[in-house]
Design an enzyme around this catalytic site. Structure first.
Site, PDB file in Angstrom:
ATOM      1  N   TYR A   6       0.819  -1.228   0.000  1.00 60.18           N
ATOM      2  CA  TYR A   6       0.000   0.000   0.000  1.00 60.18           C
ATOM      3  C   TYR A   6       0.846   1.268   0.000  1.00 60.18           C
ATOM      4  O   TYR A   6       0.528   2.216   0.721  1.00 60.18           O
ATOM      5  CB  TYR A   6      -0.912   0.064   1.235  1.00 60.18           C
ATOM      6  CG  TYR A   6      -1.873  -1.086   1.391  1.00 60.18           C
ATOM      7  CD1 TYR A   6      -2.807  -1.379   0.411  1.00 60.18           C
ATOM      8  CD2 TYR A   6      -1.862  -1.862   2.550  1.00 60.18           C
ATOM      9  CE1 TYR A   6      -3.706  -2.423   0.571  1.00 60.18           C
ATOM     10  CE2 TYR A   6      -2.754  -2.912   2.713  1.00 60.18           C
ATOM     11  CZ  TYR A   6      -3.677  -3.179   1.714  1.00 60.18           C
ATOM     12  OH  TYR A   6      -4.564  -4.203   1.887  1.00 60.18           O
ATOM     13  N   TYR A 133     -14.487  -3.823   3.022  1.00 60.21           N
ATOM     14  CA  TYR A 133     -13.174  -4.330   2.641  1.00 60.21           C
ATOM     15  C   TYR A 133     -13.164  -5.826   2.907  1.00 60.21           C
ATOM     16  O   TYR A 133     -13.483  -6.263   4.009  1.00 60.21           O
ATOM     17  CB  TYR A 133     -12.062  -3.648   3.447  1.00 60.21           C
ATOM     18  CG  TYR A 133     -10.707  -4.238   3.134  1.00 60.21           C
ATOM     19  CD1 TYR A 133      -9.964  -3.773   2.055  1.00 60.21           C
ATOM     20  CD2 TYR A 133     -10.195  -5.296   3.881  1.00 60.21           C
ATOM     21  CE1 TYR A 133      -8.734  -4.343   1.735  1.00 60.21           C
ATOM     22  CE2 TYR A 133      -8.968  -5.871   3.575  1.00 60.21           C
ATOM     23  CZ  TYR A 133      -8.252  -5.392   2.498  1.00 60.21           C
ATOM     24  OH  TYR A 133      -7.040  -5.965   2.179  1.00 60.21           O
ATOM     25  N   ASP A 223     -17.918 -11.717   7.115  1.00 62.75           N
ATOM     26  CA  ASP A 223     -16.468 -11.637   7.092  1.00 62.75           C
ATOM     27  C   ASP A 223     -16.036 -11.060   8.440  1.00 62.75           C
ATOM     28  O   ASP A 223     -16.023  -9.853   8.632  1.00 62.75           O
ATOM     29  CB  ASP A 223     -16.025 -10.748   5.921  1.00 62.75           C
ATOM     30  CG  ASP A 223     -14.516 -10.541   5.888  1.00 62.75           C
ATOM     31  OD1 ASP A 223     -13.833 -10.948   6.846  1.00 62.75           O
ATOM     32  OD2 ASP A 223     -14.034  -9.953   4.901  1.00 62.75           O
ATOM     33  N   LYS A 250      -6.858 -13.222  10.580  1.00 65.42           N
ATOM     34  CA  LYS A 250      -6.121 -12.327  11.463  1.00 65.42           C
ATOM     35  C   LYS A 250      -5.874 -12.902  12.873  1.00 65.42           C
ATOM     36  O   LYS A 250      -4.895 -13.596  13.059  1.00 65.42           O
ATOM     37  CB  LYS A 250      -6.822 -10.963  11.514  1.00 65.42           C
ATOM     38  CG  LYS A 250      -6.710 -10.232  10.175  1.00 65.42           C
ATOM     39  CD  LYS A 250      -7.044  -8.756  10.233  1.00 65.42           C
ATOM     40  CE  LYS A 250      -6.581  -8.031   8.998  1.00 65.42           C
ATOM     41  NZ  LYS A 250      -7.617  -7.726   8.008  1.00 65.42           N
TER      42      LYS A 250
HETATM   43  C1  LIG Z   1      -7.644  -8.060   6.542  1.00 69.29           C
HETATM   44  C2  LIG Z   1      -8.979  -8.436   6.051  1.00 69.29           C
HETATM   45  C3  LIG Z   1      -9.149  -9.404   5.037  1.00 69.29           C
HETATM   46  C4  LIG Z   1      -7.984 -10.012   4.307  1.00 69.29           C
HETATM   47  O1  LIG Z   1      -7.187 -10.786   5.092  1.00 69.29           O
HETATM   48  P1  LIG Z   1      -5.667 -11.102   4.618  1.00 69.29           P
HETATM   49  O2  LIG Z   1      -5.192 -12.119   5.584  1.00 69.29           O
HETATM   50  O3  LIG Z   1      -4.936  -9.803   4.684  1.00 69.29           O
HETATM   51  O4  LIG Z   1      -5.751 -11.613   3.221  1.00 69.29           O
HETATM   52  C5  LIG Z   1     -10.440  -9.755   4.692  1.00 69.29           C
HETATM   53  N1  LIG Z   1     -11.492  -9.202   5.292  1.00 69.29           N
HETATM   54  C6  LIG Z   1     -11.377  -8.270   6.250  1.00 69.29           C
HETATM   55  C7  LIG Z   1     -12.609  -7.724   6.898  1.00 69.29           C
HETATM   56  C8  LIG Z   1     -10.122  -7.838   6.656  1.00 69.29           C
HETATM   57  O5  LIG Z   1      -9.995  -6.886   7.577  1.00 69.29           O
END
Ligand SMILES: *Cc1c(COP(=O)(O)O)cnc(C)c1O
Length: 401
Positions: A6, A133, A223, A250
């Site tokens: 980024y 996102y 998500d 994460k």
């Molecule tokens: C960080 C994130 C992702 C992507 O995860 P990565 O491990 O970086 O590929 C997907 N969805 C949300 C809501 C995120 O914050």
């Protein structure tokens, strides 16, 4: 050389060299700093957690990796079994991936094929939220709504299969009425939209989404890569409203190793379970179910319950509300707090220029983006350390500066 994320490589400032990390601290040659954003919201249990580190090293002494193609192993079996019992409802079927973006791709693919396998045609659409996102791979980028980040998508022109609406009940109803016959799924970061600007909305929106998805046979995908594991003040938002597919990443491994999981309910899994090989889910990241990552995740879940992390999160929210009470500044548009997330949205992003250096001089690592100055601290932070983080954020706006 490293190509950093980024960032414009030509004009970027030198990154800070980290020589060690433990608890809430990142060590640099100039001394320690508190990480107020938990390494992109992953390191919720603190760096080098002794129990998680031990789980990883113990497993490494047995074997560090074995694929899941035709093979299996105890860490993955145990983690899938643990998640089955630990996650709400019949979220029982775990598909592992190496990152959150890939786990989102898997969820979108599952939703598409779910309808194909049941013989329903034309369900290629994805309904998603504005300012969402979902990761940086292509379908995840499209499900996201992040023109500041993903302008490369403009090369393709608009994609009619991806529809974005604001997180408002009227817009939701309207979208379902209009598009339901072509929707495979509705995907959302529930309650807390992270990279889109720490935006927060009400649970009633998700309750309505659940009802509409049921009515029109559209799969609901949450998500919770960013907002799971307590960040919103709920263990998972899925505890409140049950999605059909849940994506975690994460903090799944306590942030210690990249890993993610797409968890499907029984009904989703059943649409794939067949004598017909064409109904199988054709996906398989090389490092899915990595034993080191699964061992870390198992330990993280154990610690989360054992050390009552939900009470730590409630304490963080209380302290944050107390410290922010009565604070305002004409340059701040809104202060948002939910669970262990606080965001100061400013009118003009230039207001935040220089904040990282200011914070660093005061022992805090922070990295605002666009108009958003935020903190997502590791849950193990002490009251004193948290107050330090919040004071630095407030002091940036004080006149004495
Ligand atoms: C960080 C994130 C992702 C992507 O995860 P990565 O491990 O970086 O590929 C997907 N969805 C949300 C809501 C995120 O914050």
């Amino acid at each position: 050389m490293i190509w950093y994320p980024y960032t414009q490589m030509k004009t970027m400032e030198d990154p800070i060299l980290i020589t060690d990390a433990h608890g809430v601290f990142l060590e640099t040659p100039e001394g320690p700093m508190i990480d107020s954003i938990s390494s992109w919201w992953a390191m919720d249990f603190g760096y080098r957690h002794p129990d998680i580190t031990k789980a990883i090293t113990d497993q490494a002494e047995k074997f560090s990796h074995v694929m899941l193609g035709g093979l299996t192993h105890e860490p993955a079996l145990k983690l899938a079994e643990k998640l089955k019992g630990w996650l709400p409802g019949d979220l029982n079927h775990c598909f592992f991936s190496d990152s959150g973006s890939v786990a989102v791709e898997v969820a979108l693919k599952m939703a598409l094929q779910y309808h194909l396998n049941r013989g329903t045609e034309g369900r290629t659409g994805v309904l998603a939220l504005e300012h969402s996102y979902h990761g940086d791979t292509f379908q995840a980028m499209k499900a996201g709504d992040d023109p500041d980040y993903h302008f490369v998508l403009e090369a393709f022109g608009p994609d009619p299969d991806f529809i974005h609406i604001p997180a408002e009940e009227d817009a939701l109803e309207e979208a379902f009425e209009r598009y339901h016959g072509r929707l495979s799924c509705f995907i959302a970061e529930p309650l807390l939209q992270g990279a889109g600007g720490m935006r927060m909305y009400d649970i009633s929106f998700l309750e309505k989404a659940r009802r509409l998805c049921d009515r029109y046979d559209v799969l609901l995908i949450f998500d919770e890569v960013a907002c799971g594991f307590g960040r919103t003040g709920n263990r998972f938002v899925s505890d409140l409203v049950l999605p059909d597919i849940l994506v975690l990443g994460k903090a799944l491994t306590g942030g210690h190793i990249g890993h993610a999981v797409t968890v499907a309910r029984d009904g989703v899994f059943q649409a794939f379970y067949s004598d017909d090989p064409d109904k199988a889910l054709m996906h398989g990241p090389t490092f899915m179910g990595n034993p080191l990552a699964c061992s870390a995740a198992l330990k993280a879940i154990e610690i989360f319950d054992r050390d009552d992390y939900m009470s730590k999160i409630r304490r963080i929210e209380e302290i944050t509300r107390r410290e922010m009470a009565g604070f305002s500044d004409p340059r701040i548009r809104e202060i948002r707090i939910m669970g262990a997330c606080v965001c100061l949205e400013v009118y003009d992003e230039k207001t935040l220029d220089g904040f990282p250096a200011f914070a660093r001089e005061r022992g805090v690592f922070n990295r605002p983006f666009l108009n958003y100055l935020y903190a997502m601290v590791p849950y193990i932070i002490t009251e004193e350390q948290l107050t330090q983080v919040l004071t630095v954020m407030k002091d940036w706006f004080s006149k004495e500066r």
